[in-house]
Motif scaffolding. Structure first.
Motif, short mmCIF file in Angstrom:
data_model
loop_
_atom_site.label_atom_id
_atom_site.label_comp_id
_atom_site.label_asym_id
_atom_site.label_seq_id
_atom_site.Cartn_x
_atom_site.Cartn_y
_atom_site.Cartn_z
N PRO A 1 40.89 9.02 -13.77
CA PRO A 1 40.60 9.54 -12.43
C PRO A 1 39.40 8.83 -11.80
CG PRO A 1 39.72 11.02 -14.08
CD PRO A 1 40.50 9.98 -14.83
N PRO A 2 39.18 9.04 -10.51
CA PRO A 2 38.05 8.39 -9.83
C PRO A 2 36.69 8.75 -10.42
CG PRO A 2 39.61 9.26 -8.22
CD PRO A 2 40.05 9.78 -9.56
N SER A 3 36.59 9.88 -11.07
CA SER A 3 35.31 10.31 -11.63
C SER A 3 34.98 9.66 -12.96
CB SER A 3 35.32 11.83 -11.82
OG SER A 3 36.38 12.21 -12.70
N ALA A 4 35.93 8.96 -13.56
CA ALA A 4 35.73 8.35 -14.87
C ALA A 4 34.89 7.08 -14.75
CB ALA A 4 37.07 8.03 -15.52
N SER A 5 34.37 6.62 -15.89
CA SER A 5 33.66 5.35 -15.93
C SER A 5 34.15 4.54 -17.13
CB SER A 5 32.14 5.56 -16.02
OG SER A 5 31.79 6.23 -17.22
N ILE A 6 34.14 3.22 -16.98
CA ILE A 6 34.64 2.31 -18.01
C ILE A 6 33.60 1.23 -18.24
CG2 ILE A 6 36.50 0.75 -18.70
CD1 ILE A 6 38.24 2.11 -16.51
N VAL A 7 33.16 1.10 -19.48
CA VAL A 7 32.26 0.02 -19.87
C VAL A 7 33.09 -1.03 -20.62
CG1 VAL A 7 30.22 -0.62 -21.20
CG2 VAL A 7 30.33 1.61 -20.06
N VAL A 8 33.03 -2.28 -20.18
CA VAL A 8 33.72 -3.38 -20.86
C VAL A 8 32.67 -4.26 -21.51
CG1 VAL A 8 35.25 -5.36 -20.64
CG2 VAL A 8 35.61 -3.35 -19.19
N ALA A 9 32.77 -4.42 -22.83
CA ALA A 9 31.86 -5.30 -23.57
C ALA A 9 32.62 -6.56 -23.98
CB ALA A 9 31.31 -4.58 -24.80
N GLU A 10 32.17 -7.70 -23.49
CA GLU A 10 32.81 -8.98 -23.79
C GLU A 10 31.76 -9.94 -24.35
OE1 GLU A 10 34.71 -11.99 -24.73
OE2 GLU A 10 35.94 -10.36 -23.91
N LEU A 11 32.03 -10.47 -25.53
CA LEU A 11 31.07 -11.33 -26.22
C LEU A 11 30.98 -12.73 -25.62
CD1 LEU A 11 29.18 -11.65 -28.72
CD2 LEU A 11 31.20 -12.40 -29.99
N VAL A 12 32.11 -13.26 -25.11
CA VAL A 12 32.19 -14.67 -24.71
C VAL A 12 32.09 -14.79 -23.19
CG1 VAL A 12 33.59 -16.77 -24.86
CG2 VAL A 12 33.68 -15.09 -26.72
N PRO A 13 31.01 -15.35 -22.66
CA PRO A 13 30.86 -15.42 -21.20
C PRO A 13 32.01 -16.15 -20.50
CG PRO A 13 28.78 -15.90 -22.30
CD PRO A 13 29.81 -15.83 -23.37
N LYS A 14 32.56 -17.18 -21.13
CA LYS A 14 33.62 -17.94 -20.49
C LYS A 14 34.87 -17.08 -20.23
CE LYS A 14 33.20 -22.51 -19.64
NZ LYS A 14 33.80 -23.49 -20.52
N VAL A 15 35.10 -16.07 -21.05
CA VAL A 15 36.25 -15.19 -20.84
C VAL A 15 36.11 -14.48 -19.49
CG1 VAL A 15 37.46 -13.13 -21.67
CG2 VAL A 15 36.78 -14.93 -23.28
N VAL A 16 34.89 -14.11 -19.14
CA VAL A 16 34.65 -13.50 -17.84
C VAL A 16 34.84 -14.52 -16.73
CG1 VAL A 16 32.97 -12.28 -16.42
CG2 VAL A 16 33.06 -11.86 -18.88
N ALA A 17 34.38 -15.76 -16.96
CA ALA A 17 34.57 -16.82 -15.97
C ALA A 17 36.06 -17.08 -15.74
CB ALA A 17 33.87 -18.10 -16.43
#
Length: 239
Positions: free
Chosen positions: A98-114
């Motif tokens: 729902p809109p009230s929820a929050s999600i934290v994404v932890a990613e070790l490799v910066p290039k994956v975000v790029a």
């Protein structure tokens, strides 16, 4: 899998669709590299010769989220996702929460975000711009041990199974004390979910020893994948 680069790779892809074009590489903190490979309109991420994920077979990555939230219902207020990948788990979580929820994404490799903001943007869409989503470029293990009763759900897809394939340090996520840390990071009634390309009875036993009530679900990866089903452990913390 043969990886080629530049014009030679493009030519071979036209002649033989089973060969891929190396789009980019990413250094993994602690050693090793990931390879982003294109096959026509599809992409895959490799660790050496080991396929970690493909854009054509994502049913089990989605199920990692949907199976959890079907069980938690409105209880799922704060979720931790370990591993951004191609964003299929995150997208499924966004749809289920729902809109009230929050999600934290932890990613070790910066290039994956790029990649999510570059060559794979058409797959990720606007997931990382969702105001419910916060992104941390760090080891998901560190996020877990810093939180006590901080999450309703922890979803892990950082290896091909419950071992440190990508990063040996990930073994601490799946060992006895690592699982106890995950148990402590969950709120009562919360759930740890772990994605794997294979089954592992010893890991199931370790989950139970850590205090979890364990459910094991096998999921067809879809996309014409003819391999064995993927395994998802749903490990609930007791009330």
């Amino acid at each position: 899998m043969t990886l080629l680069t530049a014009e030679a790779a493009n030519q071979v892809e036209e002649d033989n669709g089973s060969w891929g074009v190396l789009v980019d590489t990413a250094d993994i903190p602690g050693g090793g590299q990931l390879h982003l490979v294109r096959h026509g309109q599809e992409y895959e991420i490799l660790f050496g010769d080991e396929q970690l994920m493909g854009s054509w077979a994502y049913r089990s990555e989605e199920a990692l989220a949907t199976l959890v939230f079907e069980r938690l219902g409105k209880r799922a207020g704060r979720t931790l996702i370990g591993g951004l990948g191609m964003g299929f788990t995150l997208a499924a979580a966004r749809s289920a929460l729902p809109p009230s929820a929050s999600i934290v994404v932890a990613e070790l490799v910066p290039k994956v975000v790029a990649w999510a903001e570059g060559p794979l943007e058409h797959i990720h869409g606007d997931s990382l711009r969702d105001p419910r989503v916060s992104l941390e470029i760090r080891d998901v293990h560190d996020v877990i041990v810093e939180q006590r009763a901080g999450f309703d759900a922890i979803l892990l897809d950082v290896d091909n199974g419950p071992d440190g394939l990508i990063n040996l340090a990930n073994e601490r996520l799946y060992c006895n004390w690592g699982l106890r840390a995950a148990y402590a990071a969950l709120r009562p009634g919360g759930m740890l979910a772990v994605w794997s390309a294979y089954s592992d009875s010893a890991f199931s036993d370790r989950l139970r020893q850590a205090g979890f009530k364990v459910e094991i679900v096998e999921v067809d990866p879809g996309g014409g994948d003819t391999g064995p089903p993927h395994t998802i452990w749903l490990a609930a913390r007791c009330e």
